[in-house]
Design a protein around this motif. Structure first.
Motif, PDB file in Angstrom:
ATOM      1  N   ASN A  18       0.566  -1.091  -0.080  1.00 19.41           N
ATOM      2  CA  ASN A  18      -0.020  -0.029   0.059  1.00 19.41           C
ATOM      3  C   ASN A  18       0.797   1.372  -0.078  1.00 19.41           C
ATOM      4  O   ASN A  18       0.326   2.385   0.186  1.00 19.41           O
ATOM      5  CB  ASN A  18      -1.087  -0.043   1.211  1.00 19.41           C
ATOM      6  CG  ASN A  18      -2.282  -0.696   0.809  1.00 19.41           C
ATOM      7  OD1 ASN A  18      -2.560  -0.876  -0.023  1.00 19.41           O
ATOM      8  ND2 ASN A  18      -2.870  -1.390   1.849  1.00 19.41           N
ATOM      9  N   GLY A  33      -7.425  -3.067   1.211  1.00 17.77           N
ATOM     10  CA  GLY A  33      -8.048  -3.196   2.460  1.00 17.77           C
ATOM     11  C   GLY A  33      -7.712  -4.444   3.255  1.00 17.77           C
ATOM     12  O   GLY A  33      -7.132  -5.593   2.377  1.00 17.77           O
ATOM     13  N   GLU A  34      -7.764  -4.668   4.405  1.00 15.18           N
ATOM     14  CA  GLU A  34      -7.473  -6.070   4.949  1.00 15.18           C
ATOM     15  C   GLU A  34      -8.339  -7.240   4.500  1.00 15.18           C
ATOM     16  O   GLU A  34      -7.666  -8.231   4.307  1.00 15.18           O
ATOM     17  CB  GLU A  34      -7.654  -5.758   6.493  1.00 15.18           C
ATOM     18  CG  GLU A  34      -7.401  -6.836   7.200  1.00 15.18           C
ATOM     19  CD  GLU A  34      -7.344  -6.725   8.953  1.00 15.18           C
ATOM     20  OE1 GLU A  34      -7.155  -7.980   9.558  1.00 15.18           O
ATOM     21  OE2 GLU A  34      -7.778  -5.728   9.248  1.00 15.18           O
TER      22      GLU A  34
END
Length: 162
Positions: A18, A33-34
């Protein structure tokens, strides 16, 4: 050194991936995102044609190498590094990762042909790959997060490796 990535590496790999510089040089530029990262990891673990490895530089985890599309002696690869963590060691790590990845591709993976894809305007990466013997084998226009970009396919064969 390269080692198999493990679930314990996920948060670190996502942080590196990221980084704005890594995202800008990638075919997927949005912040991951996770839950998206966990879905990617599950897919990689279930895919027999993919290997995700962590690169160590000076005994410290410093990057990720992914081999994918492994089939009948050929495959693709991609990588990214810990931009912030490496700082002044970035160039040495970059060369080390490329050397290790090529060795792994033609050694343990047994490939005869290794390919990659690079955004055409990423001149630094193109120069590095050329330095290691990769040659351009194709170009195409592709939408990258809604913007048409030129993508270069590069290739290195076992017999042509530096």
């Amino acid at each position: 050194m390269l080692r198999d990535a493990e679930e314990r590496d996920l948060a670190t790999m996502r942080r590196w991936r990221n980084h704005p510089q890594v995202r800008a040089a990638s075919l997927t530029t949005h912040e991951i995102g996770e839950s998206e990262h966990e879905r990617w990891w599950a897919a990689m673990c279930d895919d027999p044609t993919t290997r995700v490895l962590v690169y160590h530089h000076d005994d410290t985890a410093a990057g990720v190498v992914t081999f994918f599309g492994l089939d009948s002696g050929s495959g693709y690869w991609g990588f990214y590094l810990d931009i912030d963590g490496l700082s002044e060691k970035l160039l040495a790590a970059w060369f080390g990762l490329e050397r290790e990845a090529i060795g792994h591709a033609f050694g343990p993976l047994g490939l005869t042909t290794l390919r990659g894809e690079v955004l055409a305007d990423n001149e630094a990466v193109m120069r590095l790959h050329h330095r290691f013997g990769f040659v351009e084998v194709g170009r195409r226009r592709q939408a990258v997060e809604g913007v048409r970009r030129e993508v270069v396919t590069i290739q290195l064969t076992r017999k042509d490796q530096a």
